[in-house]
Design a protein around this motif. Structure first.
Motif: not given
Length: 130
Positions: A76-86
């Motif tokens: 589980n990673l911090p949610s602020w990585h979401k944009e990069t993952f997208q």
């Protein structure tokens, strides 16, 4: 006919921005029995086989962002990585490199401006096993 080929060719540049509805990685999340907290793995570089995120059903919570290590373990990673993952999920070449086992994530502690400790995930090329 040449005009049609040119139109098709120029569209491929923008196709990566189309939203996908299909699964990018063939991983059954129900099979993941162990979920690690990223903060517990700080200082480590870990090969990954998939990554993703899913929307939280509770609007009070951030979306879940994760990386998959193998068929049974995830991080589980911090949610602020979401944009990069997208962005990665839209990049066919990046997805292929993850599927081919060429990508690891390096987890390091990061301290925010207000002093909060969190985890930063950096993508790196996987070390060869020999």
């Amino acid at each position: 006919d040449i005009k049609k080929v040119e139109e098709k060719k120029s569209m491929s540049t923008f196709e990566k921005y189309n939203k996908r509805r299909t699964r990018v990685f063939d991983v059954d999340l129900k099979g993941i029995s162990t979920w690690h907290k990223a903060k517990d793995l700080c200082g480590k570089t870990i090969p990954i086989i998939a990554l993703g995120y899913h929307k939280s059903k509770n609007p009070s919570y951030a979306d879940s962002v994760f990386a998959i290590i193998n068929d049974h373990e995830g991080i589980n990673l911090p949610s602020w990585h979401k944009e990069t993952f997208q962005a990665i999920l839209q990049d066919e070449e990046a997805v292929k490199e993850i599927k081919d086992g060429k990508v690891s994530i390096k987890l390091d502690e990061r301290v925010t401006k207000n002093g909060t400790k969190t985890v930063n995930a950096t993508f790196v090329e996987s070390e060869l096993p020999f």
